[in-house]
Design an enzyme around this catalytic site. Structure first.
Site, PDB file in Angstrom:
ATOM      1  N   LYS A  69       0.836  -1.300   0.012  1.00 26.21           N
ATOM      2  CA  LYS A  69       0.105   0.039   0.138  1.00 26.21           C
ATOM      3  C   LYS A  69       0.759   1.235   0.039  1.00 26.21           C
ATOM      4  O   LYS A  69       1.945   1.258   0.668  1.00 26.21           O
ATOM      5  CB  LYS A  69      -0.798   0.097   1.219  1.00 26.21           C
ATOM      6  CG  LYS A  69      -1.856  -1.220   1.418  1.00 26.21           C
ATOM      7  CD  LYS A  69      -2.528  -1.411   2.521  1.00 26.21           C
ATOM      8  CE  LYS A  69      -3.359  -2.631   2.649  1.00 26.21           C
ATOM      9  NZ  LYS A  69      -3.731  -3.043   3.863  1.00 26.21           N
ATOM     10  N   GLY A  84      -7.904  -4.706   2.678  1.00 25.19           N
ATOM     11  CA  GLY A  84      -9.029  -4.588   3.543  1.00 25.19           C
ATOM     12  C   GLY A  84      -8.095  -4.521   5.159  1.00 25.19           C
ATOM     13  O   GLY A  84      -6.932  -4.810   5.240  1.00 25.19           O
ATOM     14  N   LYS A 124      -4.514   5.240   5.089  1.00 28.70           N
ATOM     15  CA  LYS A 124      -4.861   4.766   6.455  1.00 28.70           C
ATOM     16  C   LYS A 124      -3.519   4.475   7.282  1.00 28.70           C
ATOM     17  O   LYS A 124      -3.528   4.715   8.699  1.00 28.70           O
ATOM     18  CB  LYS A 124      -5.668   3.529   6.385  1.00 28.70           C
ATOM     19  CG  LYS A 124      -4.874   2.341   5.708  1.00 28.70           C
ATOM     20  CD  LYS A 124      -4.195   1.506   6.673  1.00 28.70           C
ATOM     21  CE  LYS A 124      -3.537   0.461   6.172  1.00 28.70           C
ATOM     22  NZ  LYS A 124      -2.662  -0.752   7.049  1.00 28.70           N
ATOM     23  N   THR A 126      -6.083  -0.916  11.804  1.00 28.76           N
ATOM     24  CA  THR A 126      -4.801  -0.359  12.062  1.00 28.76           C
ATOM     25  C   THR A 126      -4.696   0.807  13.182  1.00 28.76           C
ATOM     26  O   THR A 126      -3.710   0.820  13.791  1.00 28.76           O
ATOM     27  CB  THR A 126      -4.200   0.231  10.463  1.00 28.76           C
ATOM     28  OG1 THR A 126      -4.523  -0.752   9.445  1.00 28.76           O
ATOM     29  CG2 THR A 126      -2.969   0.716  10.733  1.00 28.76           C
ATOM     30  N   ASN A 134       2.549   0.864  12.141  1.00 23.15           N
ATOM     31  CA  ASN A 134       2.168   2.254  12.003  1.00 23.15           C
ATOM     32  C   ASN A 134       1.686   2.736  13.212  1.00 23.15           C
ATOM     33  O   ASN A 134       1.965   3.933  13.832  1.00 23.15           O
ATOM     34  CB  ASN A 134       1.127   2.767  10.670  1.00 23.15           C
ATOM     35  CG  ASN A 134       1.599   2.000   9.522  1.00 23.15           C
ATOM     36  OD1 ASN A 134       2.647   2.690   8.901  1.00 23.15           O
ATOM     37  ND2 ASN A 134       1.056   1.159   8.935  1.00 23.15           N
ATOM     38  N   VAL A 138      10.744  -1.447   8.874  1.00 21.54           N
ATOM     39  CA  VAL A 138      10.092  -0.708   7.924  1.00 21.54           C
ATOM     40  C   VAL A 138       8.788  -0.413   8.199  1.00 21.54           C
ATOM     41  O   VAL A 138       8.048  -1.288   8.620  1.00 21.54           O
ATOM     42  CB  VAL A 138      10.276  -1.438   6.444  1.00 21.54           C
ATOM     43  CG1 VAL A 138       9.401  -0.721   5.357  1.00 21.54           C
ATOM     44  CG2 VAL A 138      11.540  -1.575   6.142  1.00 21.54           C
TER      45      VAL A 138
END
Length: 374
Positions: free
Chosen positions: A118, A146, A210, A267, A275, A298
């Site tokens: 993404k 998703g 997102k 998320t 994240n 990463v």
């Protein structure tokens, strides 16, 4: 009644190459193998491929998850791609262009390409599907996206995702021939439930933005704020997704689905997300170099913050939450001051139809961030 000749049953893809043996690539390969598909999983490192094949486990990325006996792994791209009529690219977004160039000469001419990473390419502002289309012209390109944590997916917990490819006129007449439908039929089974979309732009924008909003949620959670704050960031983050998707030709409604609101909610709700975890550590006051115990982890949202804001500035879309994250990560902005400024912006209307802003209203009391007056 529709003509039955135009509604032939979908034909699953017969052989898959999954390029990338991290947690998500291994989980997707596991789902496909579990559903009886012929799958070859490619790992960059020969030792990882050998270990997966020898032990039936990816102990480095999915420890404790038994992989199907039929799943094979290799570190040779030609072996992985031989005979594949569908390829899942599960590499970091920053290396996608190079990987696409590498696999080009090895692909079957009609192989469908599904992106399972993404982001937006930094510098060009291209969606990842556009990057692949440049490097692999003539191949159908789509995405799987998703609310999917890899471990839960591999363990066959009930999971839903969107499979998106463009639909042309032929696919409207015969949906069973559409790559999105064929891929969805191929991956569907047991706990994994796919939904089909023709709005690849909306799905990709949701996936890229997102990650940045999740970092914002993590930052504020790490700073000691709770559910009100997270709910506000999620909701207004969806609005930023909608604005960018629409500006690029996607549909706002797509962003309210699995690849937008669904993925964002997941998320932003768990430190299983790198994240969210990065934001949490930064909000607690850790320097970036000290996050994740100093390991070079990463985090896609870091790169996404750059590329999303570069693109938004170029096309004139306001994305204040993403801009705040970008300022903290890449412009040296103080986290408390940046989020204080975000919360102290002029009052706006929520529905777009009510176009107003109280920029000249009397100044509100400054937002007090952790006891620090902004």
């Amino acid at each position: 009644m529709q003509d039955p000749l135009l509604q032939a049953p979908p034909v699953p893809y017969s052989r898959f190459a999954v390029i990338g043996a991290g947690a998500w690539g291994t989980a997707l390969a596991t789902v496909l193998s579990r559903n009886g598909r012929d799958v070859m999983l490619w790992a960059r490192r020969p030792d990882l491929a050998e270990t997966i094949s020898a032990t039936g486990e990816n102990a480095e990325y999915l420890p404790g998850v038994r992989l199907p006996a039929s799943l094979r792994a290799t570190s040779d791209l030609a072996t992985a791609l031989a005979g594949a009529d569908a390829v899942l690219l599960v590499t970091p977004s920053t290396s996608l262009r190079d990987m696409s160039r590498s696999i080009g000469p090895l692909l079957n001419p009609d192989a469908a390409i599904a992106l399972c990473c993404k982001g937006i390419e930094r510098g060009t502002g291209l969606l990842l599907s556009e990057v692949v289309a440049q490097e692999l012209p003539g191949h159908p390109v789509g995405a799987i996206s998703g609310p999917t944590f890899a471990r839960e997916t591999a363990l066959d917990h009930p999971t839903a995702a969107t499979v998106a490819f463009p639909f042309d006129y032929r696919h409207r007449l015969d949906p069973g021939s559409a790559p999105a439908v064929r891929l969805a039929v191929s991956i569907s089974g047991s706990g994994f439930r796919p939904y089909v979309s023709d709005d690849l732009v909306g799905v990709e924008v949701g996936g890229a933005v997102k990650n940045v909003i999740a970092i914002a949620c993590g930052m504020m959670s790490g700073a000691g704020f709770a559910e009100n704050t997270r709910a506000a960031l999620i909701t207004r983050g969806i609005d930023e997704m909608k604005a960018l998707a629409e500006a690029l030709g996607g549909r706002r409604e797509t962003v309210t689905g699995l690849a937008g609101a669904g993925d964002l909610t997941l998320t932003c709700s768990s430190t299983t997300s790198r994240n969210m975890s990065l934001g949490l550590q930064l909000g607690q006051g850790l320097a970036r170099r000290d996050c994740f115990g100093g390991k070079p982890v990463v985090v896609e949202g870091e790169a996404n913050a750059h590329s999303v804001i570069d693109l938004a500035r170029r096309i004139g879309v306001a994305m204040p939450i993403c801009q705040t994250v970008h300022a903290v990560l890449h412009e040296g902005a103080d986290l408390a001051q940046a989020f204080g400024a975000l919360w102290s912006r002029p009052i706006e209307a929520e529905p777009r139809a009510l176009d107003l802003s109280f920029a000249d209203a009397p100044a509100a009391a400054p937002f007090n961030f952790k006891g620090i007056a902004i």
